[in-house]
Design an enzyme around this catalytic site. Sequence first.
Site, mmCIF file in Angstrom:
data_model
loop_
_atom_site.group_PDB
_atom_site.id
_atom_site.type_symbol
_atom_site.label_atom_id
_atom_site.label_comp_id
_atom_site.label_asym_id
_atom_site.label_seq_id
_atom_site.Cartn_x
_atom_site.Cartn_y
_atom_site.Cartn_z
ATOM 1 N N SER A 92 21.122 17.322 8.940
ATOM 2 C CA SER A 92 21.030 17.146 10.394
ATOM 3 C C SER A 92 22.380 16.831 11.022
ATOM 4 O O SER A 92 23.316 16.383 10.351
ATOM 5 C CB SER A 92 20.037 16.019 10.716
ATOM 6 O OG SER A 92 18.788 16.297 10.133
HETATM 7 C C1 LIG Z 1 16.530 18.729 8.464
HETATM 8 S S1 LIG Z 1 16.231 18.747 6.749
HETATM 9 C C2 LIG Z 1 16.554 17.099 6.323
HETATM 10 C C3 LIG Z 1 17.927 16.649 6.307
HETATM 11 C C4 LIG Z 1 18.105 15.443 5.430
HETATM 12 N N1 LIG Z 1 17.454 14.273 5.943
HETATM 13 C C5 LIG Z 1 19.553 15.216 5.122
HETATM 14 O O1 LIG Z 1 20.063 14.128 5.398
HETATM 15 O O2 LIG Z 1 20.172 16.144 4.581
HETATM 16 C C6 LIG Z 1 14.462 18.650 6.562
HETATM 17 C C7 LIG Z 1 14.015 18.555 5.135
HETATM 18 O O3 LIG Z 1 12.618 18.288 5.117
HETATM 19 C C8 LIG Z 1 12.081 18.921 3.996
HETATM 20 N N2 LIG Z 1 10.618 19.005 4.174
HETATM 21 C C9 LIG Z 1 9.911 19.884 4.932
HETATM 22 N N3 LIG Z 1 8.593 19.621 4.836
HETATM 23 C C10 LIG Z 1 8.468 18.559 4.002
HETATM 24 C C11 LIG Z 1 7.360 17.833 3.509
HETATM 25 N N4 LIG Z 1 6.093 18.133 3.844
HETATM 26 N N5 LIG Z 1 7.580 16.792 2.670
HETATM 27 C C12 LIG Z 1 8.863 16.460 2.303
HETATM 28 N N6 LIG Z 1 9.949 17.135 2.733
HETATM 29 C C13 LIG Z 1 9.757 18.164 3.583
HETATM 30 C C14 LIG Z 1 12.784 20.258 3.984
HETATM 31 O O4 LIG Z 1 12.669 20.907 2.750
HETATM 32 C C15 LIG Z 1 14.217 19.838 4.344
HETATM 33 O O5 LIG Z 1 14.975 19.591 3.195
#
Ligand SMILES: C[S@@+](CC[C@H](N)C(=O)[O-])C[C@H]1O[C@@H](n2cnc3c(N)ncnc32)[C@H](O)[C@@H]1O
Length: 243
Positions: A92
């Site tokens: 993000s």
């Molecule tokens: C915007 S990215 C997150 C960025 C992260 N917080 C970082 O600091 O790099 C969103 C993440 O949520 C994960 N995601 C999506 N759906 C999810 C779920 N149901 N449970 C856990 N993770 C999930 C995606 O695979 C992705 O890696």
Amino acid sequence: MARKLVLFTSFSLLFNTPLAGERDFTAARESMAITISALAKTITVPSGTPGIDDSVLAAMRHVPRHEFVPEDVRAAAYENRPLPIGYGQTISQPYIVALMTDLAKPRKDHVVLEIGTGSGYQAAVLSPLVRNVFSIEIVEPLASRAAERLKSLGFANVTVRQGDGYHGWPEHAPFDSIIVTAAASHIPPPLVNQLKPGGRMVIPVGAPFMSQNLLLVEKDEQARIRTRSLLPVRFVPLTGGSR
Ligand SMILES: C[S@@+](CC[C@H](N)C(=O)[O-])C[C@H]1O[C@@H](n2cnc3c(N)ncnc32)[C@H](O)[C@@H]1O
């Protein structure tokens, strides 16, 4: 004597400067923190206190974001924008990481749940501010790489597991705060249940691949829920069976 002094100086240079070919990102990280702080003063978030707390800015100054992004985008690591991390996912925007961390009101005795580990960067920013961070990532290679990276960088109070974060992590609940870093179509009831009385959840809610609303969900001491919409954001969607 003069010769000894020269040798000492050379050793000190060797240890205090980046290795040949390795860039020093200290100035870029400082500049990122200044940008975040300035931006936070211009954006009104209806959540109480204006700006970003100094402790959060200190964490942003501390965490080496360049270690959390792929080699080919490393030069852009401290720009205030999201970057690709593979598997169609992103790390993000730094301002949003700082804002979500600030909204969680982290304290040294807090236990925090993050949904969407991604690169592990948000968890690393939380790490020095709280007691424990539990983070769930649905994409297995991202989960295992983030776990390794956080361990090798010394963020020892962060635990990562692969799974669908919609259901939270009941074994470690209740949580003082929950940060969801992927956009959900609604607030997952299991996450509300796993929030402590007095706890806060920060979560983007809305349609996938469009602008969503960043919500602050507060549970008071009587377990009553108050939800406020703070600002428009754009996150990758929450995937999994229950979104
Ligand atoms: C915007 S990215 C997150 C960025 C992260 N917080 C970082 O600091 O790099 C969103 C993440 O949520 C994960 N995601 C999506 N759906 C999810 C779920 N149901 N449970 C856990 N993770 C999930 C995606 O695979 C992705 O890696």
